[in-house]
Design an enzyme around this catalytic site. Structure first.
Site, PDB file in Angstrom:
ATOM      1  N   HIS A  67       9.725  50.523  39.570  1.00 57.66           N
ATOM      2  CA  HIS A  67       9.978  49.865  38.286  1.00 57.66           C
ATOM      3  C   HIS A  67       9.200  50.556  37.178  1.00 57.66           C
ATOM      4  O   HIS A  67       8.048  50.948  37.352  1.00 57.66           O
ATOM      5  CB  HIS A  67       9.635  48.372  38.339  1.00 57.66           C
ATOM      6  CG  HIS A  67       8.198  48.054  38.606  1.00 57.66           C
ATOM      7  ND1 HIS A  67       7.249  47.942  37.608  1.00 57.66           N
ATOM      8  CD2 HIS A  67       7.535  47.802  39.761  1.00 57.66           C
ATOM      9  CE1 HIS A  67       6.079  47.628  38.138  1.00 57.66           C
ATOM     10  NE2 HIS A  67       6.221  47.538  39.445  1.00 57.66           N
ATOM     11  N   ASP A  69       8.923  49.063  34.110  1.00 51.68           N
ATOM     12  CA  ASP A  69       8.331  48.065  33.218  1.00 51.68           C
ATOM     13  C   ASP A  69       6.896  47.772  33.613  1.00 51.68           C
ATOM     14  O   ASP A  69       6.504  47.920  34.784  1.00 51.68           O
ATOM     15  CB  ASP A  69       9.159  46.782  33.192  1.00 51.68           C
ATOM     16  CG  ASP A  69       9.254  46.093  34.549  1.00 51.68           C
ATOM     17  OD1 ASP A  69       9.446  46.807  35.554  1.00 51.68           O
ATOM     18  OD2 ASP A  69       9.142  44.854  34.605  1.00 51.68           O
ATOM     19  N   ASP A 100       0.418  50.665  38.605  1.00 55.99           N
ATOM     20  CA  ASP A 100       1.559  49.772  38.892  1.00 55.99           C
ATOM     21  C   ASP A 100       2.683  50.001  37.894  1.00 55.99           C
ATOM     22  O   ASP A 100       2.779  49.305  36.909  1.00 55.99           O
ATOM     23  CB  ASP A 100       1.075  48.325  38.834  1.00 55.99           C
ATOM     24  CG  ASP A 100       2.110  47.333  39.327  1.00 55.99           C
ATOM     25  OD1 ASP A 100       3.118  47.761  39.898  1.00 55.99           O
ATOM     26  OD2 ASP A 100       1.907  46.119  39.127  1.00 55.99           O
ATOM     27  N   GLU A 134      10.968  44.174  36.906  1.00 62.35           N
ATOM     28  CA  GLU A 134      10.276  43.767  38.131  1.00 62.35           C
ATOM     29  C   GLU A 134       9.112  42.844  37.813  1.00 62.35           C
ATOM     30  O   GLU A 134       8.837  41.902  38.549  1.00 62.35           O
ATOM     31  CB  GLU A 134       9.763  44.992  38.895  1.00 62.35           C
ATOM     32  CG  GLU A 134       9.347  44.703  40.335  1.00 62.35           C
ATOM     33  CD  GLU A 134       7.898  44.249  40.494  1.00 62.35           C
ATOM     34  OE1 GLU A 134       7.538  43.764  41.577  1.00 62.35           O
ATOM     35  OE2 GLU A 134       7.114  44.374  39.523  1.00 62.35           O
ATOM     36  N   GLU A 135       8.448  43.111  36.705  1.00 64.12           N
ATOM     37  CA  GLU A 135       7.284  42.311  36.328  1.00 64.12           C
ATOM     38  C   GLU A 135       7.678  40.993  35.669  1.00 64.12           C
ATOM     39  O   GLU A 135       6.841  40.111  35.502  1.00 64.12           O
ATOM     40  CB  GLU A 135       6.382  43.106  35.365  1.00 64.12           C
ATOM     41  CG  GLU A 135       5.814  44.394  35.939  1.00 64.12           C
ATOM     42  CD  GLU A 135       4.746  44.155  36.989  1.00 64.12           C
ATOM     43  OE1 GLU A 135       4.537  42.987  37.381  1.00 64.12           O
ATOM     44  OE2 GLU A 135       4.128  45.134  37.422  1.00 64.12           O
TER      45      GLU A 135
END
EC number: 3.5.1.18
Length: 378
Positions: A67, A69, A100, A134-135
């Site tokens: 991801h 984002d 991340d 995703e977040e």
């Protein structure tokens, strides 16, 4: 090319890709992979940008899921450097998304580049599934791409999710599964009234209390070889008007199961309703399933990744199912072997998020060796 992974990671971190904004990250990847023979598709839903890009048509198919984002930065003044100005300091790369998971994406891309250069006639196919959701709610991201792939019959043989899985040093942890997450929004009805005249009212907090106690004390399962026992916890309770002389008319509870493969969604729902009914409650209960548990036992993918980690770092990785949910739960619907592996997670979502520079290149080598073990060996 020396430090090519670091350079790509810096390019991605410089993009302010707060959920659901990709801010051009996926265009960088499409441009980078086009020269390697990847065919890219934008699969956008609502405000979410998704990328499905694949090289090859034959099996087996190895897919990387990631991801672009990132979560909000928090107070920028508390950062030692601007969170979207990637900065190398004392051997670490700082910036929002460094751990991340923009470094993982960069590492897999450079791993592909080196792999294809060394083995241009490799068997099988390689793909990347990248989302900008995703977040956040995670309802128009990976899950939507998986539904699209399912509809046209595409099957993924091996999947690596680039989540930051390691704790103390690169290579110490592979996630080979995740618990499921099932939430409930429970409203127990009563009769509002004056607190001095309880015989004219019915306090829902009092009537719900024994049921809540039983739910909290219930052993839902004992777990298994791979998962701890299922847990049930209340996250919020709301009831009352704020006045001290009014019996509330209802009480609302939010609760959550983190459950293993030893239980099913339906078995948990059934047992909760049985407890509530046994206590004679008048209630409404709305369920929300965020994801089912998934598990990849030791096998071809986990063995290949573990061997690659040992070769690069000398570390013997532990297989773990701890932690929260990830997009691996969606991929498991079309892939029987899903693992998660990425850098250390000590600073994710924090002020001064960072990743060790040396680990970025080591991660790329681990990914490349894993590709070799999956696509070169019979």
């Amino acid at each position: 090319m020396p430090n090519s992974t670091l350079t790509l990671a810096q390019m991605l971190i410089a993009r302010r890709s707060l959920t659901p904004d990709d801010d051009g990250c996926q265009k960088i990847l499409v441009h980078r992979l086009a020269g390697l023979g990847f065919n890219s598709e934008a699969m956008n839903f609502g405000e979410v940008e998704n990328l499905w890009t694949r090289k090859g048509i034959d099996g087996p198919l190895v897919c990387f899921v990631g991801h672009t984002d990132v979560v909000p930065t928090g107070p920028v003044a508390q950062w030692d450097s601007d969170p979207f100005t990637p900065t190398v300091r004392d051997g670490f790369l700082y910036g929002r998304g460094a751990a991340d998971m923009k470094s993982s994406i960069a590492a897999f891309v450079t791993a592909i580049e080196e792999f294809v250069e060394l083995h241009p006639d490799h068997k099988g196919s390689i793909a990347l599934l990248i989302t900008s959701d995703e977040e956040g709610p995670a309802v128009e991201g990976t899950v939507k791409v998986v539904e699209t792939l399912q509809a046209r019959g595409e099957v993924i043989d091996y999947c690596i999710v680039g989540e930051p899985t390691c704790t103390d040093r690169l290579g110490d942890t592979i996630k080979n599964g995740r618990r499921g997450s099932l939430s409930g929004n429970l409203t127990v009805k009563g009769i509002q009234g004056h607190i001095a005249y309880p015989h004219l009212a019915r306090n829902p907090i009092h009537t719900a209390a024994p049921a809540i106690a039983e739910l909290a004390q219930t052993v839902w399962d004992d777990g298994n070889e791979y998962f701890p026992a299922t847990t049930w916890h209340i996250s919020n309770i709301r009831g009352g008007t704020g006045a001290t002389n009014v019996i509330p008319g209802e009480v609302n509870l939010l609760f959550n199961f983190r459950f293993s493969t030893a239980s099913t969604v339906e078995s948990l729902k059934t047992r909760v309703h049985e407890i509530l009914d046994r206590h004679g409650l008048e209630y409404e209960l709305v369920w929300e399933l965020s994801g089912k548990p998934y598990l990849t036992p030791k096998g071809i993918l986990a063995d290949a990744l573990s061997a690659a980690i040992r070769e690069v770092t000398g570390v013997e990785p532990e297989l773990s199912t701890s932690g929260g949910t990830s997009d691996g739960r969606f991929i498991a619907d079309i892939c029987s072997q899903v693992v998660e592996f990425g850098p250390r997670n000590a600073t994710i979502h924090k002020i001064n998020e960072s990743v060790e520079v040396a680990d970025i290149e080591r991660l790329s080598r681990i990914y490349r060796l894993t590709l070799e073990k999956l696509l070169l060996q019979d």
